[in-house]
Design a protein around this motif. Structure first.
Motif, PDB file in Angstrom:
ATOM      1  N   LYS A  48      -5.150  -1.669   7.223  1.00  0.00           N
ATOM      2  CA  LYS A  48      -3.963  -1.311   8.019  1.00  0.00           C
ATOM      3  C   LYS A  48      -2.718  -2.015   7.479  1.00  0.00           C
ATOM      4  O   LYS A  48      -1.683  -1.388   7.237  1.00  0.00           O
ATOM      5  CB  LYS A  48      -4.159  -1.712   9.495  1.00  0.00           C
ATOM      6  N   GLY A  49      -2.817  -3.328   7.307  1.00  0.00           N
ATOM      7  CA  GLY A  49      -1.658  -4.101   6.889  1.00  0.00           C
ATOM      8  C   GLY A  49      -1.201  -3.761   5.487  1.00  0.00           C
ATOM      9  O   GLY A  49       0.002  -3.678   5.215  1.00  0.00           O
ATOM     10  N   SER A  50      -2.156  -3.536   4.578  1.00  0.00           N
ATOM     11  CA  SER A  50      -1.792  -3.206   3.202  1.00  0.00           C
ATOM     12  C   SER A  50      -1.126  -1.835   3.140  1.00  0.00           C
ATOM     13  O   SER A  50      -0.116  -1.651   2.449  1.00  0.00           O
ATOM     14  CB  SER A  50      -3.026  -3.235   2.305  1.00  0.00           C
ATOM     15  N   ILE A 155      -5.088   6.697  10.176  1.00  0.00           N
ATOM     16  CA  ILE A 155      -6.354   6.004  10.425  1.00  0.00           C
ATOM     17  C   ILE A 155      -6.892   5.519   9.086  1.00  0.00           C
ATOM     18  O   ILE A 155      -7.300   6.315   8.232  1.00  0.00           O
ATOM     19  CB  ILE A 155      -7.400   6.917  11.103  1.00  0.00           C
ATOM     20  N   THR A 156      -6.878   4.215   8.874  1.00  0.00           N
ATOM     21  CA  THR A 156      -7.400   3.626   7.645  1.00  0.00           C
ATOM     22  C   THR A 156      -8.921   3.501   7.761  1.00  0.00           C
ATOM     23  O   THR A 156      -9.495   3.788   8.814  1.00  0.00           O
ATOM     24  CB  THR A 156      -6.747   2.262   7.389  1.00  0.00           C
ATOM     25  N   PRO A 157      -9.627   3.093   6.692  1.00  0.00           N
ATOM     26  CA  PRO A 157     -11.088   3.063   6.729  1.00  0.00           C
ATOM     27  C   PRO A 157     -11.662   2.309   7.936  1.00  0.00           C
ATOM     28  O   PRO A 157     -11.206   1.221   8.279  1.00  0.00           O
ATOM     29  CB  PRO A 157     -11.453   2.374   5.410  1.00  0.00           C
ATOM     30  N   ILE A 189      -5.752  10.732   7.478  1.00  0.00           N
ATOM     31  CA  ILE A 189      -7.086  10.126   7.573  1.00  0.00           C
ATOM     32  C   ILE A 189      -7.479   9.612   6.189  1.00  0.00           C
ATOM     33  O   ILE A 189      -7.636  10.390   5.246  1.00  0.00           O
ATOM     34  CB  ILE A 189      -8.126  11.133   8.084  1.00  0.00           C
ATOM     35  N   SER A 190      -7.624   8.302   6.074  1.00  0.00           N
ATOM     36  CA  SER A 190      -8.012   7.687   4.808  1.00  0.00           C
ATOM     37  C   SER A 190      -9.502   7.891   4.551  1.00  0.00           C
ATOM     38  O   SER A 190     -10.203   8.548   5.324  1.00  0.00           O
ATOM     39  CB  SER A 190      -7.666   6.193   4.842  1.00  0.00           C
ATOM     40  N   ILE A 253      -6.397   0.762  -4.094  1.00  0.00           N
ATOM     41  CA  ILE A 253      -6.115   2.137  -4.517  1.00  0.00           C
ATOM     42  C   ILE A 253      -6.318   3.082  -3.337  1.00  0.00           C
ATOM     43  O   ILE A 253      -5.575   4.062  -3.170  1.00  0.00           O
ATOM     44  CB  ILE A 253      -7.010   2.544  -5.706  1.00  0.00           C
ATOM     45  N   ILE A 254      -7.294   2.794  -2.491  1.00  0.00           N
ATOM     46  CA  ILE A 254      -7.473   3.577  -1.259  1.00  0.00           C
ATOM     47  C   ILE A 254      -6.243   3.426  -0.375  1.00  0.00           C
ATOM     48  O   ILE A 254      -5.684   4.418   0.121  1.00  0.00           O
ATOM     49  CB  ILE A 254      -8.735   3.116  -0.500  1.00  0.00           C
ATOM     50  N   ASN A 255      -5.804   2.187  -0.184  1.00  0.00           N
ATOM     51  CA  ASN A 255      -4.685   1.928   0.729  1.00  0.00           C
ATOM     52  C   ASN A 255      -3.378   2.517   0.214  1.00  0.00           C
ATOM     53  O   ASN A 255      -2.620   3.125   0.982  1.00  0.00           O
ATOM     54  CB  ASN A 255      -4.528   0.421   0.937  1.00  0.00           C
TER      55      ASN A 255
END
Length: 428
Positions: A48-50, A155-157, A189-190, A253-255
């Motif tokens: 979330k923060g990243s 929505i992150t992982p 949606i991550s 890389i996801i974030n």
């Protein structure tokens, strides 16, 4: 897929019960949350923060005044509230906290409810172009979840964390996080485990909220020194190449890709590819696989040593760190671990088997519910690690130095509260 466990009417009923105090408090303050700049609301377990940091950096590169709300803080509470790009100062923080305290009257307000209401008051009083709003822990019952019509939700992982509050299955945790999704508001949606993904998509369909999901609408590929963001819905040139982000680790890389997907949905804001590149390569988010290169603790290190700090505290975070540890085979790796109590120590440490020379358990000084160092060590020994306990991070670092003759790496992780202790000690 139908949403399991909680049909919508029941969700709405519980939401009203749990957020009732928050709404009463905000009403007493004149409902400042009704007059905020456009809001991007972010929930999830990790990242979330990243993700927020990348969005903030890109928007600021484009010249926008960005409000930000995050938690927890590492050293000073002021870190949680950023007003038009500047951390809230002590005087204004006191002013909004005191105004909130007086408005609360006889209401039984929790710390997070009170400080979140004060943050909304600050965001209302200071002009900004956008508010990046991070949930505290869950979603549906979170004190931040009073904004009826955000610009966008993210929505992150989602993984296992805070299970004593959110449930012990990915489905139940995803249901909590999905609570920030709003009718007719787009949702990004991550990457998700399939179980969580199905819950999130079902909730979006239920609320007629369009969604843009990893693997379905966008994805990424990692190259040696760059990554490509791929728009799966584009019929033309759908691949955009970017330099690696400023924050280290494969999970970033996801974030950063999640942030880019969110930027695609923010049509009322104008930014260029140059702004995106500038933002993602200059984003700052302390204690997220951060290499410490100056300060008191750093000065202890012999030449050739490295000191790294990460706030990873759950199994998903440990798994991501273990991927980095696999790439750190050129020198010994020491793991200093301190954490909140009543967490699965062995589930976290198991990801570092055959990767670290020694586990050192420390007790987090700023965490009232900190795990005892001896319990961390006991869990490590049961898994077959070499492990000892030390009284402080500084003494743990010194032990590594005194017992090794070759340049090594030290990784400190296990809790954001521990990260706060480290940052404070390093700046002492």
């Amino acid at each position: 897929m139908k949403l399991p466990h909680w049909p919508v009417p029941y969700i709405k009923k519980l939401e009203k019960m749990r957020l009732d105090v928050m709404h009463k408090l905000l009403d007493a303050l004149g409902n400042p949350h009704h007059s905020l700049p456009p809001v991007v609301h972010i929930a999830g377990t990790n990242g979330k923060g990243s993700t927020l940091a990348y969005l903030k950096a890109v928007l600021e590169a484009a010249g926008y005044k960005v409000h930000r709300y995050t938690s927890p803080h590492l050293v000073r509470f002021n870190e949680r509230i950023t007003l038009a790009g500047e951390e809230i100062d002590d005087g204004f923080l006191y002013e909004v906290i005191e105004e909130t305290r007086q408005a609360a009257g006889d209401l039984q307000v929790s710390f997070f409810e009170g400080t979140t209401a004060a943050a909304f008051l600050a965001f209302h009083k200071v002009k900004g172009d956008i508010l990046l709003l991070e949930t505290g822990m869950g979603g549906i019952f979170d004190a931040t979840n009073v904004v009826d019509k955000p610009l966008l939700t993210i929505i992150t992982p989602i993984s296992y964390d805070h299970m004593e509050y959110l449930g012990n299955t990915l489905t139940s945790i995803a249901l909590e996080k999905a609570g920030i999704i709003k009718p007719n508001v787009p949702c990004i949606i991550s990457w998700q485990f399939q179980e969580a993904l199905e819950v999130l998509k079902a909730r979006c369909r239920q609320l007629h909220a369009s969604y843009s999901a990893f693997g379905e609408h966008w994805q990424f590929e990692v190259l040696k020194d760059r990554f490509n963001f791929i728009d799966l819905e584009s019929n033309e040139n759908n691949s955009y190449s970017f330099p690696l982000p400023s924050l280290v680790g494969p999970h970033q890389i996801i974030n950063v890709s999640t942030a880019i997907a969110a930027l695609q949905g923010m049509n009322q804001f104008e930014f260029t590819m140059e702004h995106i590149v500038q933002g993602i390569t200059n984003a700052v988010w302390p204690a997220r696989l951060e290499q410490i290169k100056r300060g008191v603790l750093y000065s202890m290190l012999p030449q050739g040593w490295e000191l790294w700090l990460d706030g990873a505290h759950n199994e998903a975070g440990a798994q991501m760190l273990s991927v980095v540890a696999d790439q750190w085979q050129d020198r010994p790796l020491f793991l200093i671990n301190g954490r909140t109590g009543n967490r699965d120590i062995k589930a976290f440490l198991r990801h570092f088997e055959d990767k670290v020379a020694l586990v050192i358990g420390v007790e987090v000084q700023s965490e009232p519910l900190a795990e005892k160092a001896e319990k961390i060590v006991a869990g490590a020994l049961e898994l077959g690690f070499k492990a000892i306990e030390m009284s402080s991070v500084a003494s743990a670092i010194q032990h590594c130095i005194d017992n090794t003759t070759v340049p090594s790496r030290i990784l400190i992780c296990g809790s954001l509260y521990l990260a706060g202790d480290v940052i404070a000690a390093n700046h002492a």
